[in-house]
Scaffold this motif. Structure first.
Motif, PDB file in Angstrom:
ATOM      1  N   ILE A   1       0.409  -1.063  -0.043  1.00  0.00           N
ATOM      2  CA  ILE A   1       0.097  -0.017   0.230  1.00  0.00           C
ATOM      3  C   ILE A   1       0.863   1.308  -0.135  1.00  0.00           C
ATOM      4  CG2 ILE A   1      -1.860  -0.809   0.730  1.00  0.00           C
ATOM      5  CD1 ILE A   1      -1.034   0.455   3.915  1.00  0.00           C
TER       6      ILE A   1
ATOM      7  N   TYR B   1      -2.209   8.982   9.587  1.00  0.00           N
ATOM      8  CA  TYR B   1      -4.024   9.663  10.555  1.00  0.00           C
ATOM      9  C   TYR B   1      -3.607  10.060  11.333  1.00  0.00           C
ATOM     10  CZ  TYR B   1      -2.290   4.788  12.729  1.00  0.00           C
ATOM     11  OH  TYR B   1      -2.062   3.545  13.336  1.00  0.00           O
TER      12      TYR B   1
ATOM     13  N   GLU C   1     -11.124   0.000  16.633  1.00  0.00           N
ATOM     14  CA  GLU C   1     -10.952  -1.505  17.620  1.00  0.00           C
ATOM     15  C   GLU C   1     -11.629  -1.153  19.363  1.00  0.00           C
ATOM     16  OE1 GLU C   1      -6.816  -2.296  17.856  1.00  0.00           O
ATOM     17  OE2 GLU C   1      -6.625  -2.178  16.051  1.00  0.00           O
TER      18      GLU C   1
ATOM     19  N   PHE D   1     -13.275  -4.205  10.964  1.00  0.00           N
ATOM     20  CA  PHE D   1     -13.257  -4.530   8.833  1.00  0.00           C
ATOM     21  C   PHE D   1     -13.394  -6.048   9.380  1.00  0.00           C
ATOM     22  CE2 PHE D   1      -8.791  -5.945   8.712  1.00  0.00           C
ATOM     23  CZ  PHE D   1      -8.233  -5.379   9.770  1.00  0.00           C
TER      24      PHE D   1
ATOM     25  N   LYS E   1     -12.938  -8.411   3.921  1.00  0.00           N
ATOM     26  CA  LYS E   1     -11.586  -7.835   3.306  1.00  0.00           C
ATOM     27  C   LYS E   1     -11.014  -8.560   2.701  1.00  0.00           C
ATOM     28  CE  LYS E   1     -10.659  -3.230   0.839  1.00  0.00           C
ATOM     29  NZ  LYS E   1      -9.926  -2.117   1.067  1.00  0.00           N
TER      30      LYS E   1
ATOM     31  N   PRO F   1      -6.714  -8.997   1.896  1.00  0.00           N
ATOM     32  CA  PRO F   1      -6.290 -10.254   1.777  1.00  0.00           C
ATOM     33  C   PRO F   1      -5.933 -11.043   3.834  1.00  0.00           C
ATOM     34  CG  PRO F   1      -4.178  -8.518   2.008  1.00  0.00           C
ATOM     35  CD  PRO F   1      -5.504  -7.701   1.948  1.00  0.00           C
TER      36      PRO F   1
ATOM     37  N   MET G   1       2.481  -6.719  11.079  1.00  0.00           N
ATOM     38  CA  MET G   1       0.906  -8.219  10.850  1.00  0.00           C
ATOM     39  C   MET G   1       1.722  -8.905   9.902  1.00  0.00           C
ATOM     40  SD  MET G   1      -1.510  -5.563   8.865  1.00  0.00           S
ATOM     41  CE  MET G   1      -1.559  -4.990   6.978  1.00  0.00           C
TER      42      MET G   1
HETATM   43  C1  HEM Z   1      -4.413  -1.641   4.657  1.00  0.00           C
HETATM   44  C2  HEM Z   1      -4.782  -4.731   8.560  1.00  0.00           C
HETATM   45  C3  HEM Z   1      -4.188  -0.762  11.700  1.00  0.00           C
HETATM   46  C4  HEM Z   1      -5.342   1.892   7.999  1.00  0.00           C
HETATM   47  C5  HEM Z   1      -4.296  -2.894   6.152  1.00  0.00           C
HETATM   48  C6  HEM Z   1      -4.196  -4.362   5.606  1.00  0.00           C
HETATM   49  C7  HEM Z   1      -4.537  -5.323   6.237  1.00  0.00           C
HETATM   50  C8  HEM Z   1      -4.923  -3.962   7.416  1.00  0.00           C
HETATM   51  C9  HEM Z   1      -4.623  -6.716   5.985  1.00  0.00           C
HETATM   52  C10 HEM Z   1      -4.383  -4.644   3.583  1.00  0.00           C
HETATM   53  C11 HEM Z   1      -3.084  -4.938   2.995  1.00  0.00           C
HETATM   54  C12 HEM Z   1      -2.458  -5.012   1.553  1.00  0.00           C
HETATM   55  O1  HEM Z   1      -4.138  -4.735   1.484  1.00  0.00           O
HETATM   56  O2  HEM Z   1      -1.780  -6.605   1.179  1.00  0.00           O
HETATM   57  C13 HEM Z   1      -4.455  -4.034   9.384  1.00  0.00           C
HETATM   58  C14 HEM Z   1      -5.198  -4.463  10.839  1.00  0.00           C
HETATM   59  C15 HEM Z   1      -5.219  -3.446  11.975  1.00  0.00           C
HETATM   60  C16 HEM Z   1      -5.132  -2.317  11.312  1.00  0.00           C
HETATM   61  C17 HEM Z   1      -4.782  -5.804  11.376  1.00  0.00           C
HETATM   62  C18 HEM Z   1      -4.276  -3.597  13.253  1.00  0.00           C
HETATM   63  C19 HEM Z   1      -4.631  -4.672  14.573  1.00  0.00           C
HETATM   64  C20 HEM Z   1      -4.888   0.370  10.727  1.00  0.00           C
HETATM   65  C21 HEM Z   1      -5.483   1.575  11.313  1.00  0.00           C
HETATM   66  C22 HEM Z   1      -5.480   1.986  10.616  1.00  0.00           C
HETATM   67  C23 HEM Z   1      -5.144   1.464   9.161  1.00  0.00           C
HETATM   68  C24 HEM Z   1      -5.284   1.691  13.175  1.00  0.00           C
HETATM   69  C25 HEM Z   1      -5.512   3.692  10.409  1.00  0.00           C
HETATM   70  C26 HEM Z   1      -6.184   4.029   9.975  1.00  0.00           C
HETATM   71  C27 HEM Z   1      -5.288   1.170   6.700  1.00  0.00           C
HETATM   72  C28 HEM Z   1      -5.014   1.747   4.896  1.00  0.00           C
HETATM   73  C29 HEM Z   1      -4.683   0.666   4.868  1.00  0.00           C
HETATM   74  C30 HEM Z   1      -5.009  -1.144   5.439  1.00  0.00           C
HETATM   75  C31 HEM Z   1      -5.429   3.190   5.480  1.00  0.00           C
HETATM   76  C32 HEM Z   1      -4.301   0.719   3.076  1.00  0.00           C
HETATM   77  C33 HEM Z   1      -5.904   0.651   2.308  1.00  0.00           C
HETATM   78  C34 HEM Z   1      -6.871   0.055   2.115  1.00  0.00           C
HETATM   79  O3  HEM Z   1      -6.463  -1.096   1.255  1.00  0.00           O
HETATM   80  O4  HEM Z   1      -7.989   0.296   2.452  1.00  0.00           O
HETATM   81  N1  HEM Z   1      -5.017  -3.053   6.897  1.00  0.00           N
HETATM   82  N2  HEM Z   1      -5.060  -2.668   9.600  1.00  0.00           N
HETATM   83  N3  HEM Z   1      -4.960   0.347   9.535  1.00  0.00           N
HETATM   84  N4  HEM Z   1      -4.386   0.123   6.955  1.00  0.00           N
HETATM   85 FE1  HEM Z   1      -4.807  -1.171   8.401  1.00  0.00          FE
END
Ligand code: HEM
Length: 162
Positions: A30, A35, A67, A89, A118, A120, A143
């Motif tokens: 990504i 944020y 969370e 999510f 969603k 992966p 992660m």
């Molecule tokens: C993307 C998991 C926390 C924002 C992702 C992806 C995963 C993920 C699986 C997709 C990665 C890919 O496509 O290879 C998680 C997990 C979290 C976490 C397990 C906590 C344990 C957060 C937090 C934010 C955040 C706190 C803050 C806003 C994003 C954004 C993307 C993303 C902006 C990229 C856009 C998207 O693909 O939707 N995250 N995330 N994540 N995460 Fe997280």
């Protein structure tokens, strides 16, 4: 404020309301992003902490990742902790680890996922909270997904606001 349970002494450095002063996200798949986040670890007198996090868009109060959960310590006098977290999510994580001084590090032991979450799929989560100075808390979260090995996703510094 309610009395803090004796068993929570090792976790007391986390108690309060925290607001990010710097919050960055990245992953190999990504674009890096920033944020804002507000985190609360609170006690209502039980031997556990109630946890809540709201991450939102820095350009407006648009909520993003949410969370909510509970942080427990095994028993008074131990440093073994468990963190049960529901993520908006479509995933729940049960993370276990230890608290040492002003640092708590956890690794997922179980992750469950809605059938329609969603891709992966997330396979593993590791996070460390550490008090880097009085009133400043750091989070580093990594992660593993079905596509990518364990890699840092989030790096945050919070200041205590309450
Ligand atoms: C993307 C998991 C926390 C924002 C992702 C992806 C995963 C993920 C699986 C997709 C990665 C890919 O496509 O290879 C998680 C997990 C979290 C976490 C397990 C906590 C344990 C957060 C937090 C934010 C955040 C706190 C803050 C806003 C994003 C954004 C993307 C993303 C902006 C990229 C856009 C998207 O693909 O939707 N995250 N995330 N994540 N995460 Fe997280």
């Amino acid at each position: 404020k309610p009395q803090i349970h004796e068993a929570l002494k090792p976790l007391s450095f986390l108690i309060g309301k925290w607001k990010s002063i710097s919050a960055k996200g990245a992953y190999p798949t990504i674009n890096p992003f920033t944020y804002c986040e507000e985190v609360t670890f609170s006690s209502i007198g039980q031997p556990l902490l109630n946890y809540n996090s709201i991450a939102y868009n820095p350009n407006g109060p648009k909520p993003m990742h949410l969370e909510s959960g509970f942080l427990r310590i095994k028993a008074a006098g131990t440093n073994e902790v468990a963190f049960m977290v529901a993520h908006n999510f479509g995933l729940t994580s049960l993370e276990e680890g230890t608290v040492k001084g002003n640092e708590i590090c956890l690794k997922s032991v179980q992750i469950a996922r809605m059938t329609f979450a969603k891709d992966p799929a997330v396979i593993g989560i590791e996070r460390c909270y550490s008090l880097i100075e009085e009133g400043k808390l750091q989070l580093i979260l990594s992660m593993e997904t079905e596509n990518i090995g364990l890699t840092e996703h989030l790096r945050v510094v919070y200041e205590k606001i309450d």
